[in-house]
Design a protein around this motif. Structure first.
Motif, PDB file in Angstrom:
ATOM      1  N   ARG A 158       0.922  -1.310   0.086  1.00  0.00           N
ATOM      2  CA  ARG A 158       0.041   0.208   0.133  1.00  0.00           C
ATOM      3  C   ARG A 158       0.860   1.198   0.054  1.00  0.00           C
ATOM      4  NH1 ARG A 158      -5.047  -1.262   0.730  1.00  0.00           N
ATOM      5  NH2 ARG A 158      -5.565  -3.440   1.754  1.00  0.00           N
ATOM      6  N   GLN A 159       0.303   2.195  -0.706  1.00  0.00           N
ATOM      7  CA  GLN A 159       1.133   3.348  -0.841  1.00  0.00           C
ATOM      8  C   GLN A 159       0.733   4.372   0.257  1.00  0.00           C
ATOM      9  OE1 GLN A 159       0.449   4.656  -4.838  1.00  0.00           O
ATOM     10  NE2 GLN A 159       2.275   3.926  -5.405  1.00  0.00           N
ATOM     11  N   PRO A 160       1.657   5.224   0.666  1.00  0.00           N
ATOM     12  CA  PRO A 160       0.960   6.209   1.711  1.00  0.00           C
ATOM     13  C   PRO A 160       0.275   7.272   0.897  1.00  0.00           C
ATOM     14  CG  PRO A 160       3.544   6.409   1.553  1.00  0.00           C
ATOM     15  CD  PRO A 160       2.880   5.453   0.776  1.00  0.00           C
ATOM     16  N   PRO A 161      -0.272   8.385   1.736  1.00  0.00           N
ATOM     17  CA  PRO A 161      -1.065   9.261   1.155  1.00  0.00           C
ATOM     18  C   PRO A 161      -0.288  10.243   0.050  1.00  0.00           C
ATOM     19  CG  PRO A 161      -1.699   9.252   3.239  1.00  0.00           C
ATOM     20  CD  PRO A 161      -0.652   8.101   3.017  1.00  0.00           C
ATOM     21  N   ASP A 162       1.106  10.566   0.661  1.00  0.00           N
ATOM     22  CA  ASP A 162       1.903  11.483  -0.226  1.00  0.00           C
ATOM     23  C   ASP A 162       2.173  10.919  -1.283  1.00  0.00           C
ATOM     24  OD1 ASP A 162       3.498   9.878   1.348  1.00  0.00           O
ATOM     25  OD2 ASP A 162       5.370  11.131   1.168  1.00  0.00           O
ATOM     26  N   GLN A 163       2.693   9.571  -1.519  1.00  0.00           N
ATOM     27  CA  GLN A 163       2.781   8.971  -2.821  1.00  0.00           C
ATOM     28  C   GLN A 163       1.515   9.075  -3.499  1.00  0.00           C
ATOM     29  OE1 GLN A 163       4.696   5.182  -2.252  1.00  0.00           O
ATOM     30  NE2 GLN A 163       6.518   6.204  -1.880  1.00  0.00           N
TER      31      GLN A 163
ATOM     32  N   ASP B 240     -16.455   4.220  -2.506  1.00  0.00           N
ATOM     33  CA  ASP B 240     -17.069   2.849  -2.138  1.00  0.00           C
ATOM     34  C   ASP B 240     -16.670   2.242  -0.607  1.00  0.00           C
ATOM     35  OD1 ASP B 240     -14.542   2.425  -3.282  1.00  0.00           O
ATOM     36  OD2 ASP B 240     -15.475   0.683  -4.525  1.00  0.00           O
ATOM     37  N   VAL B 241     -15.183   2.077  -0.536  1.00  0.00           N
ATOM     38  CA  VAL B 241     -14.769   1.299   0.664  1.00  0.00           C
ATOM     39  C   VAL B 241     -13.626   2.223   1.037  1.00  0.00           C
ATOM     40  CG1 VAL B 241     -13.718  -0.933   1.218  1.00  0.00           C
ATOM     41  CG2 VAL B 241     -15.506  -1.028  -0.322  1.00  0.00           C
ATOM     42  N   ILE B 242     -13.662   2.181   2.354  1.00  0.00           N
ATOM     43  CA  ILE B 242     -12.357   2.848   3.113  1.00  0.00           C
ATOM     44  C   ILE B 242     -11.605   1.610   3.697  1.00  0.00           C
ATOM     45  CG2 ILE B 242     -13.731   3.520   5.137  1.00  0.00           C
ATOM     46  CD1 ILE B 242     -11.545   5.866   5.395  1.00  0.00           C
ATOM     47  N   THR B 243     -10.450   1.502   3.422  1.00  0.00           N
ATOM     48  CA  THR B 243      -9.680   0.685   4.056  1.00  0.00           C
ATOM     49  C   THR B 243      -8.704   1.148   5.240  1.00  0.00           C
ATOM     50  OG1 THR B 243      -9.652  -0.775   2.246  1.00  0.00           O
ATOM     51  CG2 THR B 243      -7.921  -1.315   3.837  1.00  0.00           C
ATOM     52  N   MET B 244      -7.826   1.979   4.850  1.00  0.00           N
ATOM     53  CA  MET B 244      -6.723   2.453   5.832  1.00  0.00           C
ATOM     54  C   MET B 244      -6.872   4.061   5.846  1.00  0.00           C
ATOM     55  SD  MET B 244      -5.292   0.118   7.177  1.00  0.00           S
ATOM     56  CE  MET B 244      -3.906   0.618   8.172  1.00  0.00           C
ATOM     57  N   GLY B 245      -7.871   4.593   4.575  1.00  0.00           N
ATOM     58  CA  GLY B 245      -7.963   5.886   4.697  1.00  0.00           C
ATOM     59  C   GLY B 245      -6.721   6.804   3.755  1.00  0.00           C
ATOM     60  N   ALA B 246      -5.811   6.023   3.158  1.00  0.00           N
ATOM     61  CA  ALA B 246      -4.656   6.601   2.374  1.00  0.00           C
ATOM     62  C   ALA B 246      -5.327   7.575   1.178  1.00  0.00           C
ATOM     63  CB  ALA B 246      -3.619   5.561   2.142  1.00  0.00           C
ATOM     64  N   SER B 247      -6.375   6.777   0.373  1.00  0.00           N
ATOM     65  CA  SER B 247      -6.681   7.433  -0.763  1.00  0.00           C
ATOM     66  C   SER B 247      -7.506   8.837  -0.613  1.00  0.00           C
ATOM     67  CB  SER B 247      -7.456   6.467  -1.607  1.00  0.00           C
ATOM     68  OG  SER B 247      -6.781   5.313  -2.075  1.00  0.00           O
ATOM     69  N   PHE B 248      -8.316   8.593   0.635  1.00  0.00           N
ATOM     70  CA  PHE B 248      -9.050   9.742   0.908  1.00  0.00           C
ATOM     71  C   PHE B 248      -8.398  10.791   1.470  1.00  0.00           C
ATOM     72  CE2 PHE B 248     -11.002  12.263   4.344  1.00  0.00           C
ATOM     73  CZ  PHE B 248     -12.037  12.859   3.750  1.00  0.00           C
ATOM     74  N   ASN B 249      -7.233  10.691   1.944  1.00  0.00           N
ATOM     75  CA  ASN B 249      -6.229  11.564   2.675  1.00  0.00           C
ATOM     76  C   ASN B 249      -5.528  12.380   1.662  1.00  0.00           C
ATOM     77  OD1 ASN B 249      -6.845  11.614   5.514  1.00  0.00           O
ATOM     78  ND2 ASN B 249      -5.711   9.795   5.768  1.00  0.00           N
ATOM     79  N   ALA B 250      -5.236  11.576   0.517  1.00  0.00           N
ATOM     80  CA  ALA B 250      -4.454  12.173  -0.735  1.00  0.00           C
ATOM     81  C   ALA B 250      -5.623  13.070  -1.418  1.00  0.00           C
ATOM     82  CB  ALA B 250      -3.932  11.041  -1.473  1.00  0.00           C
ATOM     83  N   ALA B 251      -6.711  12.611  -1.506  1.00  0.00           N
ATOM     84  CA  ALA B 251      -7.629  13.394  -2.317  1.00  0.00           C
ATOM     85  C   ALA B 251      -8.165  14.568  -1.515  1.00  0.00           C
ATOM     86  CB  ALA B 251      -9.245  12.568  -2.232  1.00  0.00           C
TER      87      ALA B 251
ATOM     88  N   VAL C 185     -11.835  26.578  -1.136  1.00  0.00           N
ATOM     89  CA  VAL C 185     -12.254  25.130  -0.558  1.00  0.00           C
ATOM     90  C   VAL C 185     -11.864  25.196   0.973  1.00  0.00           C
ATOM     91  CG1 VAL C 185     -11.921  22.727  -0.339  1.00  0.00           C
ATOM     92  CG2 VAL C 185     -12.319  23.756  -2.566  1.00  0.00           C
ATOM     93  N   ASN C 186     -12.578  25.040   1.878  1.00  0.00           N
ATOM     94  CA  ASN C 186     -12.503  25.227   3.208  1.00  0.00           C
ATOM     95  C   ASN C 186     -12.387  24.016   3.954  1.00  0.00           C
ATOM     96  OD1 ASN C 186     -12.367  27.985   3.132  1.00  0.00           O
ATOM     97  ND2 ASN C 186     -14.360  28.261   3.527  1.00  0.00           N
ATOM     98  N   GLU C 187     -13.290  23.121   3.442  1.00  0.00           N
ATOM     99  CA  GLU C 187     -13.479  21.880   4.098  1.00  0.00           C
ATOM    100  C   GLU C 187     -13.444  20.568   3.172  1.00  0.00           C
ATOM    101  OE1 GLU C 187     -16.121  19.582   7.848  1.00  0.00           O
ATOM    102  OE2 GLU C 187     -16.526  21.732   6.834  1.00  0.00           O
ATOM    103  N   VAL C 188     -12.998  19.527   3.383  1.00  0.00           N
ATOM    104  CA  VAL C 188     -13.299  18.196   2.671  1.00  0.00           C
ATOM    105  C   VAL C 188     -13.646  17.256   3.693  1.00  0.00           C
ATOM    106  CG1 VAL C 188     -12.291  16.617   0.994  1.00  0.00           C
ATOM    107  CG2 VAL C 188     -11.550  19.048   1.101  1.00  0.00           C
ATOM    108  N   ALA C 189     -14.735  16.593   3.282  1.00  0.00           N
ATOM    109  CA  ALA C 189     -15.512  15.602   4.026  1.00  0.00           C
ATOM    110  C   ALA C 189     -15.578  14.231   3.229  1.00  0.00           C
ATOM    111  CB  ALA C 189     -16.859  16.001   4.543  1.00  0.00           C
ATOM    112  N   GLY C 190     -15.743  13.163   3.795  1.00  0.00           N
ATOM    113  CA  GLY C 190     -15.766  12.126   3.134  1.00  0.00           C
ATOM    114  C   GLY C 190     -16.993  10.945   3.744  1.00  0.00           C
ATOM    115  N   ILE C 191     -17.655  10.381   2.572  1.00  0.00           N
ATOM    116  CA  ILE C 191     -18.702   9.647   2.863  1.00  0.00           C
ATOM    117  C   ILE C 191     -18.300   8.193   2.182  1.00  0.00           C
ATOM    118  CG2 ILE C 191     -21.099   8.683   2.250  1.00  0.00           C
ATOM    119  CD1 ILE C 191     -21.774  11.964   2.013  1.00  0.00           C
TER     120      ILE C 191
END
Length: 75
Positions: A1-6, A31-42, A52-58
């Protein structure tokens, strides 16, 4: 798995898909959150947009890991 910065290095924003000016709150639907790396990168990428002041995830599901031996011991 890649970290968010990569992962962030592999992401780009398609300017034809962005409302201008962007909304103050952006919601990422995944669709699915595993460790949150993709969301943190996005989130990092989207927070770089002006306005943009805030980014939330569903997330529709969370990865469930199989039980470990300790779970059997504690039962």
């Amino acid at each position: 798995r890649q970290p968010p910065d990569q992962l962030l290095e592999t992401l780009a924003i398609d300017p034809t898909q962005v409302l201008y000016p962007p909304r103050a709150t952006v919601i990422v639907v995944d669709d699915v959150i595993t460790m949150g790396a993709s969301f943190n990168a996005a989130k990092s990428l989207l927070q770089g947009l002006p306005g943009v002041n805030e980014v939330a995830g569903i997330f529709l599901a969370k990865t469930v890991w199989p039980p470990c031996e300790l779970d059997d011991f504690l039962s």
